[in-house]
Design an enzyme around this catalytic site. Structure first.
Site: not given
Ligand SMILES: NC(=O)c1ccc[n+]([C@@H]2O[C@H](COP(=O)([O-])OP(=O)(O)OC[C@H]3O[C@@H](n4cnc5c(N)ncnc54)[C@H](OP(=O)(O)O)[C@@H]3O)[C@@H](O)[C@H]2O)c1
Ligand SMILES: *[C@@H]1O[C@H](CO)[C@@H](O)[C@H](O)[C@H]1NC(C)=O
Ligand SMILES: *[C@@H]1O[C@H](CO)[C@@H](O)[C@H](O)[C@H]1NC(C)=O
Length: 390
Positions: A223, A236
């Site tokens: 991130s 985080y």
């Molecule tokens: N969105 C942003 O702006 C952003 C920015 C920077 C980095 N990121 C990174 O991008 C990645 C994806 O994020 P996203 O924005 O797509 O968020 P998201 O929609 O919450 O996706 C994360 C996924 O990981 C799953 N998860 C949580 N704990 C887990 C575990 N212990 N084992 C396996 N899966 C697990 C979640 O399942 P549940 O939904 O069932 O909890 C969810 O499906 C993350 O690593 C996040 O830190 C996102």
């Protein structure tokens, strides 16, 4: 044109230029989309070479030609993509958000996708089952559960016996609750580390033997908050920073095995990561329960209750279109020469540049200006009022 017609060297240069131009034009059919753009970069050396032979004479022309050739081949080299073929890729956290979109995107491009999901019976998994091709397999995979990681490994290694596993995308992650680091409960720090760091390490360690065999790719979705300090993201950001540093070390160590590693540092994108109003209330309550009375008083109840309004402002800074992240992951998976770091999303690159190339005080000043709408803890508000009265 005098210089050209006058000297045999000029003609020689012209000949070489034309020859190079034509061969470069015919080389490498596997270029990514943007054909017109690519064509321009292929023709550029020839055109500039010609022009400078005409104006600078043979020697100058040759130098300019060579320089432009180098630049253009470096630029094009970065765009050459390997064929998708029957490459297999494992993605974690495909229930929602980036991982979910990525599973669909890669499936659509013809990859053999292993979509790890936290809940195999959940709506996200169900949607993948319905919309994706037969190639896609769903895996029950909580990255913090050793048993599930092992089971996933057995299933994947059995299915890819002949073709091998080309890529692993460490995407699963949690954001936790954005609040001042002093206020965040220890459990939040532990949970972020558990999922975002130890989960990704365990998964990578388990699957690396397969990646070494295929000389494939390891991609970590870290991130922006893991590359630069951002207020409210102590837990985080620290977990993502640990992941990024681990990635960097692995990039160096794995190059001798032919495995390329890339880290992706997205800025804000609209996904499910921010949670729901119910969850925010629960997290606020947990945070307040664990605080010591005097800390609670210094910050003040309205400050603490207002923390969750951060989420309400978030959509303004976040992009609903995930394609920059998807493109970055695709490039990391398929480019002949992938980058070590990608920064998709608004402001991600600029903030990183300011952090890297400017003095720290300037970066902190820049960040404080970005967050100028934040509320003030109660103890600071009263002392501000007092100093005004004086
Ligand atoms: N969105 C942003 O702006 C952003 C920015 C920077 C980095 N990121 C990174 O991008 C990645 C994806 O994020 P996203 O924005 O797509 O968020 P998201 O929609 O919450 O996706 C994360 C996924 O990981 C799953 N998860 C949580 N704990 C887990 C575990 N212990 N084992 C396996 N899966 C697990 C979640 O399942 P549940 O939904 O069932 O909890 C969810 O499906 C993350 O690593 C996040 O830190 C996102
Ligand atoms: C880990 O996964 C296994 C198999 O799915 C499950 O039986 C077990 O309860 C899980 N453990 C934890 C701590 O969630
Ligand atoms: C991703 O993180 C894992 C575990 O922290 C590490 O093994 C791997 O090398 C990293 N890869 C990339 C591309 O960052």
């Amino acid at each position: 044109m005098d210089a050209l017609s006058g000297s045999p060297l000029g003609w020689l240069c012209l000949g070489i230029t034309a020859l190079f131009g034509v061969t470069m034009l015919c080389m490498d059919k596997r270029i990514l989309a943007e054909r017109a753009n690519v064509l321009v970069w292929r023709l550029l050396p020839a055109l500039l070479g010609l022009l400078s032979v005409a104006t600078l004479g043979a020697g100058g022309g040759l130098v300019v030609f060579c320089a432009v050739c180098l630049v253009s081949s470096a630029y094009l080299g970065g765009r050459v993509l390997l064929p998708v073929g029957d490459k297999a890729v494992l993605i974690t956290g495909s229930d929602t958000g980036i991982g979910h979109a990525l599973a669909k995107y890669l499936d659509n491009l013809g990859f053999v996708v292993f979509a790890g999901v936290l809940n195999k019976d959940g709506p996200g998994a169900e949607e993948l089952r319905q919309t994706c091709s037969q190639r896609l397999s769903l895996l029950q995979l909580d990255v913090t559960n050793v048993t599930q990681v092992k089971e996933a490994y057995l299933e994947v290694s059995e299915k890819v016996q002949n073709t091998g596993l080309w890529g692993v995308v460490n995407n699963a992650g949690i954001l936790g609750f954005p609040a001042d680091g002093e206020l965040l409960p220890m459990s939040m720090y532990r949970r972020c580390m558990e999922v975002n760091f130890f989960g990704a390490v365990e998964l990578s360690k388990t699957f690396l033997p397969l990646l070494r065999k295929s000389q494939g790719r390891l991609v970590n979705i870290s991130s922006m908050a893991g590359g630069i300090p951002l207020p409210r993201f102590a837990a985080y950001g620290a977990s993502k920073a640990a992941l990024s540093m681990f990635s960097g070390v692995m990039r160096q160590e794995l190059s001798k095995w032919g495995v390329k590693v890339a880290a992706i540092h997205p800025s804000g994108f609209r996904t499910g990561i921010e949670g729901t109003p119910d969850l925010w209330d629960k997290q606020t309550k947990e945070l307040m329960e664990k605080l010591q009375a005097d800390t609670k008083q210094d910050y003040g109840e309205d400050y603490l209750l207002g923390l969750k309004s951060y989420f309400l402002h978030m959509p303004m800074h976040c992009d609903a279109d995930l394609s920059p992240v998807l493109n970055a992951v695709l490039h990391a998976l398929l480019a002949k020469r992938p980058h070590g770091l990608y920064t998709p999303g608004k402001g991600a690159y600029m903030s990183l540049c300011i952090f890297c190339y400017f003095p720290l005080w300037f970066y902190d000043f820049f960040m404080s200006k970005m967050a100028s709408t934040e509320s003030v803890p109660s103890a600071l508000r009263t002392s501000e009022a007092e100093s005004k009265d004086l």
